[in-house]
Motif scaffolding. Structure first.
Motif, PDB file in Angstrom:
ATOM      1  N   GLY A  45       0.816  -1.211   0.000  1.00 56.24           N
ATOM      2  CA  GLY A  45       0.000   0.000   0.000  1.00 56.24           C
ATOM      3  C   GLY A  45       0.851   1.262   0.000  1.00 56.24           C
ATOM      4  O   GLY A  45       0.565   2.227  -0.723  1.00 56.24           O
ATOM      5  N   TYR A  46       1.929   1.265   0.804  1.00 56.66           N
ATOM      6  CA  TYR A  46       2.750   2.464   0.921  1.00 56.66           C
ATOM      7  C   TYR A  46       3.741   2.629  -0.229  1.00 56.66           C
ATOM      8  O   TYR A  46       4.040   3.757  -0.645  1.00 56.66           O
ATOM      9  CB  TYR A  46       3.527   2.447   2.238  1.00 56.66           C
ATOM     10  N   ASN A  51       6.139   6.457  -4.844  1.00 52.87           N
ATOM     11  CA  ASN A  51       6.712   6.345  -6.194  1.00 52.87           C
ATOM     12  C   ASN A  51       7.646   5.146  -6.355  1.00 52.87           C
ATOM     13  O   ASN A  51       8.607   5.205  -7.133  1.00 52.87           O
ATOM     14  CB  ASN A  51       7.468   7.635  -6.555  1.00 52.87           C
ATOM     15  N   GLY A  52       7.371   4.089  -5.600  1.00 56.89           N
ATOM     16  CA  GLY A  52       8.173   2.881  -5.717  1.00 56.89           C
ATOM     17  C   GLY A  52       7.376   1.761  -6.371  1.00 56.89           C
ATOM     18  O   GLY A  52       6.179   1.892  -6.655  1.00 56.89           O
ATOM     19  N   ALA A  61       9.915 -12.166   2.737  1.00 55.83           N
ATOM     20  CA  ALA A  61      10.799 -11.091   2.275  1.00 55.83           C
ATOM     21  C   ALA A  61      10.101 -10.226   1.238  1.00 55.83           C
ATOM     22  O   ALA A  61       9.244 -10.701   0.478  1.00 55.83           O
ATOM     23  CB  ALA A  61      12.076 -11.673   1.694  1.00 55.83           C
ATOM     24  N   ILE A  62      10.480  -8.967   1.210  1.00 58.61           N
ATOM     25  CA  ILE A  62       9.921  -8.023   0.233  1.00 58.61           C
ATOM     26  C   ILE A  62      11.059  -7.177  -0.306  1.00 58.61           C
ATOM     27  O   ILE A  62      11.913  -6.697   0.450  1.00 58.61           O
ATOM     28  CB  ILE A  62       8.863  -7.114   0.880  1.00 58.61           C
ATOM     29  N   MET A  63      11.075  -6.985  -1.621  1.00 56.22           N
ATOM     30  CA  MET A  63      12.055  -6.107  -2.259  1.00 56.22           C
ATOM     31  C   MET A  63      11.303  -5.078  -3.093  1.00 56.22           C
ATOM     32  O   MET A  63      10.368  -5.416  -3.820  1.00 56.22           O
ATOM     33  CB  MET A  63      13.027  -6.890  -3.141  1.00 56.22           C
ATOM     34  N   ALA A  64      11.726  -3.814  -2.975  1.00 53.42           N
ATOM     35  CA  ALA A  64      11.096  -2.741  -3.736  1.00 53.42           C
ATOM     36  C   ALA A  64      12.168  -1.827  -4.313  1.00 53.42           C
ATOM     37  O   ALA A  64      13.284  -1.740  -3.792  1.00 53.42           O
ATOM     38  CB  ALA A  64      10.137  -1.944  -2.855  1.00 53.42           C
ATOM     39  N   GLU A  65      11.815  -1.131  -5.379  1.00 58.02           N
ATOM     40  CA  GLU A  65      12.730  -0.216  -6.053  1.00 58.02           C
ATOM     41  C   GLU A  65      12.103   1.169  -6.099  1.00 58.02           C
ATOM     42  O   GLU A  65      10.910   1.324  -6.378  1.00 58.02           O
ATOM     43  CB  GLU A  65      13.018  -0.707  -7.479  1.00 58.02           C
ATOM     44  N   PHE A  66      12.939   2.202  -5.825  1.00 62.03           N
ATOM     45  CA  PHE A  66      12.483   3.586  -5.841  1.00 62.03           C
ATOM     46  C   PHE A  66      13.424   4.418  -6.710  1.00 62.03           C
ATOM     47  O   PHE A  66      14.595   4.089  -6.872  1.00 62.03           O
ATOM     48  CB  PHE A  66      12.475   4.176  -4.423  1.00 62.03           C
TER      49      PHE A  66
END
Length: 430
Positions: A45-46, A51-52, A61-66
């Protein structure tokens, strides 16, 4: 078969992992999976709001890119805040906490997946974070410092698996208590050092140490919704209305908007007392003497500027003045393309740059304050050399042995030159 196309780009990578996931699963698999799904929705949600994009979310596990470090850190702080609130409603042994690591680095992109050392460093930083905490690399820290209402604690260099060079690591301080305990420790140190000179001197020393910490920006910034002119104990600054020099009264809204945005951003800094808008806007359209403005408002510093628009471009000029003597401390000009679509983005960007430059930990105001302390001087050459050694220590690699040597030097310095304020300030930092 066609080879997979790949590109490279600079990204801010966020890695998160559940603390004690195996233990939670061993206690109650169904409840753990339900909590994990709910908390994963907090991340998903966040992340888009900042803008990621979520790159991977398998298992715990979670991976995100910004695109920017500030978005990644701000997002992580919000996620940890909400998860902490949700955990309040769970039994102690059922609370699910995440560690988060953030790195700025180059990544290899193939089919929307990302690879490379930039990702690996973020994963190692995640493992170094405390439960419910956020760790960032030096590259991420250097990009974000002064741009968010957060502070950072240096954790030293860490050698980690499969990464050639040690990682310089910083902890993001997201809780006010994490900053407050620094002041308590500093006060206790000052009190011990002052006991030999009696209770009154000890209290005076404590005040100097705490003031040094406040001025340097170690304390947390006050909440964003607190009005300018809040309870900060730092130097007072007044922002005069920026002058519209476009020759078009319709552009008045932009110059006023820049002014208000700068006031709002400055009011987030706990190391400054910002004069309220209502007090400064009465000078709008007037030719004023900055020294008189300083006296009337009780301001140490005055920020003024102008806005000129021509065609599709805008030029904003800002300058900081020492209101005690009228001296110009800093000036800068910002040229930007301007359209109806990006007008607020331009206002935000320029305000952020101005505030970051003058009010940051190593900003113009902080350097001016340090310069004043240094000009008070001392007749003790040994004390002065210790202060110089401390300044070098801030820029060098931190080690426990070097910290001990520099601190011992500073303790000798304050004994040798008890009236040398820069020595007390340097000892407070240590």
């Amino acid at each position: 078969m066609e080879p997979t196309s790949s590109t490279r780009r600079l990204s801010a990578i966020l890695m998160a992992d559940v603390v004690g996931y195996s233990r939670l699963m061993g206690q109650d698999e169904e409840r753990t999976v339900a909590t994990l799904r709910a908390y994963r929705e907090v991340f998903t949600g966040y992340i888009p709001k900042f803008n990621g994009r979520v790159v991977d979310a398998k298992g715990d596990a979670i991976m995100a890119e910004f695109g920017t470090v500030t978005d990644a850190i701000a997002c992580a702080a919000e996620i940890q805040r909400e998860i902490a609130e949700r955990n309040e409603g769970l039994a102690e042994n059922r609370r699910m906490q995440f560690r988060i690591g953030i790195n700025l680095g180059e990544v290899l992109v193939q089919d929307d997946e990302i690879y490379g050392d930039g990702v690996n460093v973020a994963a190692r930083l995640e493992s170094l974070a405390e439960p419910g905490g956020i760790c960032v690399s030096r590259a991420a820290h250097d990009q974000a410092i002064g741009k968010l209402p957060l502070q950072y604690e240096y954790l030293g260099e860490h050698s980690v698996k499969n990464i050639a060079e040690p990682i310089r690591t910083y902890r993001v301080l997201t809780k006010p208590g994490a900053a407050a305990h620094r002041v308590v420790r500093a006060s206790r140190l000052a009190k011990r050092l002052g006991e030999r000179k009696g209770r009154i001197v000890g209290l005076a020393i404590s005040a100097v140490v705490v003031a040094a910490l406040v001025t340097a920006g170690f304390l947390y910034t006050r909440p964003a919704d607190e009005p300018a002119g809040g309870s900060s104990a730092g130097p007072r600054i007044a922002v005069l209305p920026f002058v519209n020099m476009s020759g078009d009264p319709e552009q008045e809204y932009f110059s006023d908007g820049i002014t208000e945005e700068i006031i709002t951003e400055l009011s987030r800094r706990s190391n400054l007392f910002v004069i309220a808008r209502n007090s400064t806007f009465r000078y709008k359209g007037q030719a004023v003497d900055m020294r008189e403005v300083g006296k009337e408002l009780g301001a140490k510093y005055v920020l003024e500027g102008s806005v000129r628009r021509g065609g599709g471009r805008i030029r904003v000029t800002a300058q900081l003045i020492d209101a005690t003597d009228g001296a110009h401390l800093w000036a800068e000009t910002y040229d930007r393309e301007l359209s109806a679509a990006n007008i607020f983005d331009v206002q935000d960007e320029i305000a952020s740059k101005v505030v970051g430059t003058i009010a940051g930990f190593t900003g113009v105001i902080a350097r001016a304050g340090v310069g004043k302390l240094e000009r008070t001087g001392t007749e003790s050459l040994d004390a002065y050399e210790c202060v110089l050694r401390t300044s070098h220590y801030y820029r060098a690699i931190y080690t426990p042995d070097e910290h001990a040597r520099v601190r011992e030097c500073m303790e000798r310095a304050v004994r040798a030159a008890p009236d040398y304020p820069q020595a007390w300030a340097s000892l407070a930092f240590l």
